[in-house]
Design an enzyme around this catalytic site. Structure first.
Site, mmCIF file in Angstrom:
data_model
loop_
_atom_site.group_PDB
_atom_site.id
_atom_site.type_symbol
_atom_site.label_atom_id
_atom_site.label_comp_id
_atom_site.label_asym_id
_atom_site.label_seq_id
_atom_site.Cartn_x
_atom_site.Cartn_y
_atom_site.Cartn_z
ATOM 1 N N ASN A 7 1.044 -1.100 0.064
ATOM 2 C CA ASN A 7 -0.094 -0.090 0.070
ATOM 3 C C ASN A 7 0.904 1.336 -0.036
ATOM 4 O O ASN A 7 1.503 1.793 1.163
ATOM 5 C CB ASN A 7 -0.977 -0.088 1.163
ATOM 6 C CG ASN A 7 -1.832 1.247 1.313
ATOM 7 O OD1 ASN A 7 -1.849 2.072 0.338
ATOM 8 N ND2 ASN A 7 -2.465 1.295 2.280
ATOM 9 N N TRP A 8 1.062 1.801 -1.052
ATOM 10 C CA TRP A 8 2.000 3.039 -1.246
ATOM 11 C C TRP A 8 1.229 4.430 -0.877
ATOM 12 O O TRP A 8 2.108 5.267 -0.792
ATOM 13 C CB TRP A 8 2.470 3.238 -2.652
ATOM 14 C CG TRP A 8 3.190 2.167 -3.320
ATOM 15 C CD1 TRP A 8 3.863 1.027 -2.487
ATOM 16 C CD2 TRP A 8 3.943 2.378 -4.601
ATOM 17 N NE1 TRP A 8 4.865 0.436 -3.467
ATOM 18 C CE2 TRP A 8 4.841 1.107 -4.460
ATOM 19 C CE3 TRP A 8 3.745 2.995 -5.795
ATOM 20 C CZ2 TRP A 8 5.727 0.862 -5.732
ATOM 21 C CZ3 TRP A 8 4.647 2.807 -6.797
ATOM 22 C CH2 TRP A 8 5.266 1.583 -6.842
ATOM 23 N N LYS A 9 0.129 4.283 -0.587
ATOM 24 C CA LYS A 9 -0.486 5.501 0.142
ATOM 25 C C LYS A 9 -0.520 6.716 -0.798
ATOM 26 O O LYS A 9 -0.383 6.321 -2.109
ATOM 27 C CB LYS A 9 0.000 5.768 1.545
ATOM 28 C CG LYS A 9 -0.223 4.325 2.455
ATOM 29 C CD LYS A 9 0.006 4.662 4.041
ATOM 30 C CE LYS A 9 -0.196 3.268 4.630
ATOM 31 N NZ LYS A 9 -0.343 3.519 6.078
ATOM 32 N N HIS A 93 -9.566 1.493 4.684
ATOM 33 C CA HIS A 93 -8.400 1.628 5.448
ATOM 34 C C HIS A 93 -8.519 2.628 6.377
ATOM 35 O O HIS A 93 -9.367 3.644 6.377
ATOM 36 C CB HIS A 93 -7.406 2.163 4.527
ATOM 37 C CG HIS A 93 -5.864 2.221 5.035
ATOM 38 N ND1 HIS A 93 -5.435 3.305 5.840
ATOM 39 C CD2 HIS A 93 -4.849 1.267 4.838
ATOM 40 C CE1 HIS A 93 -4.308 2.791 6.355
ATOM 41 N NE2 HIS A 93 -4.025 1.650 5.763
ATOM 42 N N GLU A 95 -6.992 5.097 7.414
ATOM 43 C CA GLU A 95 -6.787 6.372 7.074
ATOM 44 C C GLU A 95 -7.947 6.923 6.479
ATOM 45 O O GLU A 95 -8.224 8.170 6.556
ATOM 46 C CB GLU A 95 -5.571 6.570 6.424
ATOM 47 C CG GLU A 95 -4.076 6.458 7.137
ATOM 48 C CD GLU A 95 -2.951 5.713 6.509
ATOM 49 O OE1 GLU A 95 -2.825 5.811 5.193
ATOM 50 O OE2 GLU A 95 -2.142 5.093 7.198
ATOM 51 N N GLU A 161 -5.619 -4.535 10.651
ATOM 52 C CA GLU A 161 -4.537 -3.444 10.946
ATOM 53 C C GLU A 161 -5.106 -2.583 11.960
ATOM 54 O O GLU A 161 -5.796 -1.686 11.962
ATOM 55 C CB GLU A 161 -4.514 -2.398 9.747
ATOM 56 C CG GLU A 161 -4.117 -3.106 8.303
ATOM 57 C CD GLU A 161 -3.684 -2.120 7.319
ATOM 58 O OE1 GLU A 161 -2.518 -2.257 6.783
ATOM 59 O OE2 GLU A 161 -4.429 -1.085 7.049
ATOM 60 N N GLY A 167 2.227 2.831 10.849
ATOM 61 C CA GLY A 167 3.531 3.902 10.702
ATOM 62 C C GLY A 167 3.975 3.982 11.932
ATOM 63 O O GLY A 167 4.676 5.239 12.170
ATOM 64 N N SER A 206 3.290 -1.793 10.299
ATOM 65 C CA SER A 206 4.783 -1.659 10.675
ATOM 66 C C SER A 206 5.275 -2.989 10.412
ATOM 67 O O SER A 206 6.317 -3.499 10.849
ATOM 68 C CB SER A 206 5.029 -1.315 12.136
ATOM 69 O OG SER A 206 4.563 -0.004 12.291
ATOM 70 N N GLY A 227 2.910 -1.088 4.350
ATOM 71 C CA GLY A 227 2.888 0.504 3.974
ATOM 72 C C GLY A 227 4.195 0.824 3.552
ATOM 73 O O GLY A 227 4.817 0.613 2.681
ATOM 74 N N GLY A 228 4.876 1.645 4.629
ATOM 75 C CA GLY A 228 6.180 2.048 4.364
ATOM 76 C C GLY A 228 7.334 1.307 3.786
ATOM 77 O O GLY A 228 7.914 1.877 2.964
HETATM 78 P P1 13P Z 1 3.000 0.721 7.655
HETATM 79 O O1 13P Z 1 3.369 -0.368 6.958
HETATM 80 O O2 13P Z 1 3.643 1.947 7.437
HETATM 81 O O3 13P Z 1 2.589 0.973 9.298
HETATM 82 O O4 13P Z 1 1.282 0.805 7.064
HETATM 83 C C1 13P Z 1 0.463 -0.169 7.160
HETATM 84 C C2 13P Z 1 -0.878 0.089 6.404
HETATM 85 O O5 13P Z 1 -1.346 1.141 6.747
HETATM 86 C C3 13P Z 1 -0.639 -0.691 5.214
HETATM 87 O O6 13P Z 1 -2.176 -0.438 4.662
#
Ligand code: 13P
Length: 246
Positions: A7-9, A93, A95, A161, A167, A206, A227-228
């Site tokens: 997930n590159w956001k 998600h 967010e 999640e 994050g 994470s 994510g990251g």
């Molecule tokens: P991180 O891996 O950066 O914590 O993000 C997780 C995420 O929100 C994947 O959708």
């Protein structure tokens, strides 16, 4: 089946995405039964698809609207996502729930719209730290999963999640992940019947090269929504290898 989804956001530009694909392709050999998907910002969907489709990497959108077309400035429909060669769409998600007021009511419509367009919905669920401290984790998960009631039993993936792990560099521990995934599995069986046994449940929050193997060894964990760490092609390829050798 194992699943690793990036997930590159709201990250990366065209040239960076293109470089990612070139680097990832060097490190990546597809293996049957391990599904790899990338969910970039929608403006980059075609870039990823055109560079990685021959490697069997699929693309997911990060959101989609439930209406099929019309005056919804800034939105994209599920059929447009499908038209951009995506195989799935991330829905719910945290967010989006927190910053864009995504509700379970809207999500129920989105899940149905995605399935209607032959897109795989990847439904994200999870509690905040306050909810966990109040011992509401299971009731939050139960409510968030209830959007699947009345939805046809087409393919669906779920990602657990915990919001406090996203994050933050702080992952849920094996016991917390196991408890949550076990509860989700039971709920899925209640809601979807026998089909609930086959839904892959991914963990997100994470996840990185260092912790993925341990997370994947937890029962009922079918993979990760990353994510990251998924922005680095070498790290992401490494995580895919972990899934391939699990
Ligand atoms: P991180 O891996 O950066 O914590 O993000 C997780 C995420 O929100 C994947 O959708």
């Amino acid at each position: 089946m194992r699943c690793v989804v990036a997930n590159w956001k709201m990250n990366l530009h065209f040239a960076e995405a293109s470089n990612f694909c070139a680097a990832f392709a060097e490190d990546y050999t597809p293996v049957e039964d391990v599904r790899v998907a990338i969910a970039p910002p929608s403006i980059l969907l075609w870039t990823i698809h055109s560079q990685l489709r021959e490697r069997g990497v699929t693309t997911f959108a990060q959101n989609g609207h439930f209406d099929s077309k019309g005056a919804f400035t800034g939105e994209i429909s599920m059929s447009q996502i499908r038209d951009a060669a995506c195989s799935g769409v991330i829905l719910g998600h945290s967010e989006r729930r927190r910053m864009f007021d995504e509700t379970d009511e809207t999500l129920a419509k989105k899940v149905a719209a995605a399935q209607g367009c032959k897109l795989l919905p990847l439904l994200c669920i999870g509690e905040t730290m306050v909810e966990r401290e109040r011992e509401q984790t299971f009731s939050v998960i139960q409510t968030q999963l209830s959007v699947l009631k009345g939805v046809s039993s087409g393919p669906i993936w779920v990602a657990y999640e915990p919001v406090w792990a996203i994050g933050t560099g702080r992952t849920a521990d094996a016991r917390q992940i196991h408890e949550a995934h076990h509860f989700i599995r039971e709920e899925l069986r209640v809601i979807l019947g026998e089909a609930g046994s086959a839904v892959p449940i991914l963990y997100g929050g994470s996840v990185n090269m260092g912790n993925f193997a341990n997370i994947l060894s937890v029962p009922e964990v079918a993979g990760a929504l990353v994510g990251g760490a998924s922005l680095d092609p070498t790290a992401f390829a490494q995580m895919v290898k972990v899934a391939q050798s699990a």
